[in-house]
Design a protein around this motif. Structure first.
Motif, short mmCIF file in Angstrom:
data_model
loop_
_atom_site.label_atom_id
_atom_site.label_comp_id
_atom_site.label_asym_id
_atom_site.label_seq_id
_atom_site.Cartn_x
_atom_site.Cartn_y
_atom_site.Cartn_z
N VAL A 75 0.86 -1.19 0.00
CA VAL A 75 0.00 0.00 0.00
C VAL A 75 0.90 1.23 0.00
CG1 VAL A 75 -1.70 1.33 1.34
CG2 VAL A 75 -1.86 -1.17 1.27
N ALA A 76 0.49 2.22 -0.79
CA ALA A 76 1.18 3.52 -0.79
C ALA A 76 0.16 4.59 -0.46
CB ALA A 76 1.79 3.79 -2.17
N VAL A 77 0.49 5.43 0.51
CA VAL A 77 -0.36 6.57 0.85
C VAL A 77 0.46 7.82 0.60
CG1 VAL A 77 -2.32 6.66 2.43
CG2 VAL A 77 -0.32 5.46 3.12
N ALA A 78 -0.18 8.83 0.01
CA ALA A 78 0.57 10.02 -0.38
C ALA A 78 -0.31 11.25 -0.29
CB ALA A 78 1.09 9.85 -1.81
N GLU A 79 0.37 12.39 -0.31
CA GLU A 79 -0.35 13.66 -0.40
C GLU A 79 0.51 14.67 -1.12
OE1 GLU A 79 -1.26 14.79 3.64
OE2 GLU A 79 0.62 15.85 3.86
N ARG A 80 -0.17 15.52 -1.84
CA ARG A 80 0.50 16.64 -2.48
C ARG A 80 0.73 17.68 -1.39
NH1 ARG A 80 -0.76 19.36 -8.24
NH2 ARG A 80 0.18 21.38 -7.87
N ARG A 81 1.92 18.29 -1.39
CA ARG A 81 2.26 19.22 -0.32
C ARG A 81 2.41 20.67 -0.78
NH1 ARG A 81 5.26 16.29 4.30
NH2 ARG A 81 3.51 15.04 5.01
N ASP A 82 3.27 20.92 -1.74
CA ASP A 82 3.57 22.32 -2.06
C ASP A 82 3.97 22.48 -3.52
OD1 ASP A 82 4.12 25.06 -1.43
OD2 ASP A 82 6.24 24.56 -1.47
N PRO A 83 3.33 23.32 -4.28
CA PRO A 83 2.11 24.04 -3.91
C PRO A 83 0.89 23.13 -4.00
CG PRO A 83 2.70 24.58 -6.16
CD PRO A 83 3.76 23.65 -5.64
N LEU A 84 -0.10 23.43 -3.20
CA LEU A 84 -1.34 22.66 -3.21
C LEU A 84 -2.25 23.07 -4.38
CD1 LEU A 84 -2.29 22.49 0.55
CD2 LEU A 84 -1.68 20.59 -0.95
N TYR A 85 -2.25 24.36 -4.72
CA TYR A 85 -3.16 24.86 -5.75
C TYR A 85 -3.01 24.05 -7.03
CZ TYR A 85 -5.81 28.11 -8.60
OH TYR A 85 -6.75 28.66 -9.42
N PRO A 86 -4.07 23.62 -7.65
CA PRO A 86 -5.46 24.06 -7.56
C PRO A 86 -6.30 23.31 -6.52
CG PRO A 86 -5.28 22.55 -9.38
CD PRO A 86 -3.89 22.70 -8.79
N PHE A 87 -5.64 22.60 -5.62
CA PHE A 87 -6.35 21.84 -4.60
C PHE A 87 -6.26 22.52 -3.24
CE2 PHE A 87 -4.56 18.91 -7.74
CZ PHE A 87 -5.72 18.34 -8.23
N ARG A 88 -7.23 22.22 -2.38
CA ARG A 88 -7.09 22.56 -0.97
C ARG A 88 -6.33 21.43 -0.29
NH1 ARG A 88 -12.22 23.98 1.94
NH2 ARG A 88 -10.73 24.83 3.42
N TYR A 89 -6.56 20.19 -0.77
CA TYR A 89 -5.77 19.03 -0.38
C TYR A 89 -5.92 17.98 -1.46
CZ TYR A 89 -10.14 16.87 1.12
OH TYR A 89 -11.41 16.35 1.15
N PHE A 111 -9.80 14.56 -2.75
CA PHE A 111 -9.30 15.92 -2.87
C PHE A 111 -10.44 16.92 -2.70
CE2 PHE A 111 -10.83 14.70 -6.99
CZ PHE A 111 -11.42 15.84 -7.52
N GLU A 112 -10.04 18.14 -2.56
CA GLU A 112 -10.97 19.26 -2.60
C GLU A 112 -10.29 20.36 -3.38
OE1 GLU A 112 -13.24 22.12 0.56
OE2 GLU A 112 -12.96 20.01 1.09
N LEU A 113 -11.04 20.99 -4.27
CA LEU A 113 -10.49 22.07 -5.09
C LEU A 113 -10.43 23.37 -4.31
CD1 LEU A 113 -12.33 21.38 -8.46
CD2 LEU A 113 -9.90 20.99 -7.96
N GLU A 122 -17.09 18.94 -12.10
CA GLU A 122 -17.40 17.84 -13.04
C GLU A 122 -16.34 17.73 -14.13
OE1 GLU A 122 -19.59 15.42 -12.59
OE2 GLU A 122 -19.99 16.43 -10.69
N THR A 123 -15.84 18.87 -14.60
CA THR A 123 -14.79 18.87 -15.62
C THR A 123 -13.50 18.31 -15.04
OG1 THR A 123 -15.80 20.78 -16.69
CG2 THR A 123 -13.49 20.35 -17.21
N VAL A 124 -13.17 18.71 -13.81
CA VAL A 124 -11.96 18.21 -13.15
C VAL A 124 -12.07 16.71 -12.94
CG1 VAL A 124 -10.62 18.30 -11.01
CG2 VAL A 124 -11.45 20.42 -12.06
N LEU A 125 -13.21 16.23 -12.48
CA LEU A 125 -13.41 14.79 -12.26
C LEU A 125 -13.24 14.01 -13.57
CD1 LEU A 125 -16.44 14.88 -9.82
CD2 LEU A 125 -14.14 14.07 -9.28
N GLU A 126 -13.82 14.51 -14.64
CA GLU A 126 -13.69 13.84 -15.94
C GLU A 126 -12.23 13.80 -16.39
OE1 GLU A 126 -15.04 14.47 -20.57
OE2 GLU A 126 -16.24 15.39 -18.99
#
Length: 150
Positions: A75-89, A111-113, A122-126
Motif C-alpha cells: 500500500v502507498a499513501v501520499a499527499e501533495r504538499r507544495d504548492p497545493l493549488y489548484p487543490f485545498r488538499y 481531494f478538494e479544489l 465535473e470537468t476536473v473529475l472527468e
C-alpha cells in the motif's frame, strides 16, 4: 469530498508492480506526463518507507509530494504538499492485490479544489478519470512488455 477511484489488472506479480510504480526516481520513464521526478529524501525502516519528492510535468509546473510505502501490505499513501493549488488538499492511496490474473492495482484520489479554481468540479473529475486510466494503461503496457523493471 470528491473522489476518483480507478483499477486495472496487470499480468505480473503484485510485489513487482508495487516496486516499479513506487520507484519515484524513474517516474519520468514510467509516466508520460512527468519530465522530471526527483527524490528529495527517502528513509526505510523495516516494512515502511517514507519518501519526499518533487515532480515536474511536461508544461514545466513543479510540486512536492510525500509518500509512505508499506512494503508488506503493498500500500502507498501520499499527499501533495507544495504548492497545493489548484487543490485545498490531495490525498492518494494506491493498493496492489494479487489476483489470479496478476495484480489488481487500484488508485484512489480524495481531494478538494481551491475555491479560487474556476474549472467546474465535473470537468476536473472527468479529466482526472481520463488521466488516471491513461496512466494505468501505460504502466500495464510497460510492465507486461518488460519495458520497465524494478
Amino acid at each position: 469530498m470528491p473522489r476518483i477511484e480507478n483499477s486495472i489488472v496487470i499480468e505480473a506479480d503484485a510485489g513487482h508492480v508495487f516496486d516499479v510504480t513506487n520507484d519515484i526516481a524513474r517516474w519520468s520513464e514510467i509516466f508520460d506526463e512527468y519530465s522530471n521526478a526527483k527524490v528529495v529524501s527517502q528513509e526505510r525502516e523495516g516494512r515502511w518507507s517514507e519518501i519526499v519528492f518533487e515532480l515536474t510535468n511536461a508544461e514545466g509546473a513543479s510540486w512536492r509530494s510525500w509518500r509512505i510505502l508499506d512494503h508488506r501490505e503493498l500500500v502507498a499513501v501520499a499527499e501533495r504538499r507544495d504548492p497545493l493549488y489548484p487543490f485545498r488538499y490531495m490525498h492518494l492511496r494506491w493498493t496492489y492485490q494479487q489476483v489470479p490474473e496478476g495484480t489488481l492495482m487500484t488508485w484512489v484520489q480524495d481531494f478538494e479544489l481551491d475555491e479560487k479554481f474556476e474549472v467546474p468540479l465535473e470537468t476536473v473529475l472527468e479529466r482526472m478519470n481520463v488521466h488516471t486510466r491513461h496512466n494505468q494503461a501505460g504502466i500495464k503496457r510497460k510492465i507486461e512488455s518488460g519495458a520497465v523493471r524494478p
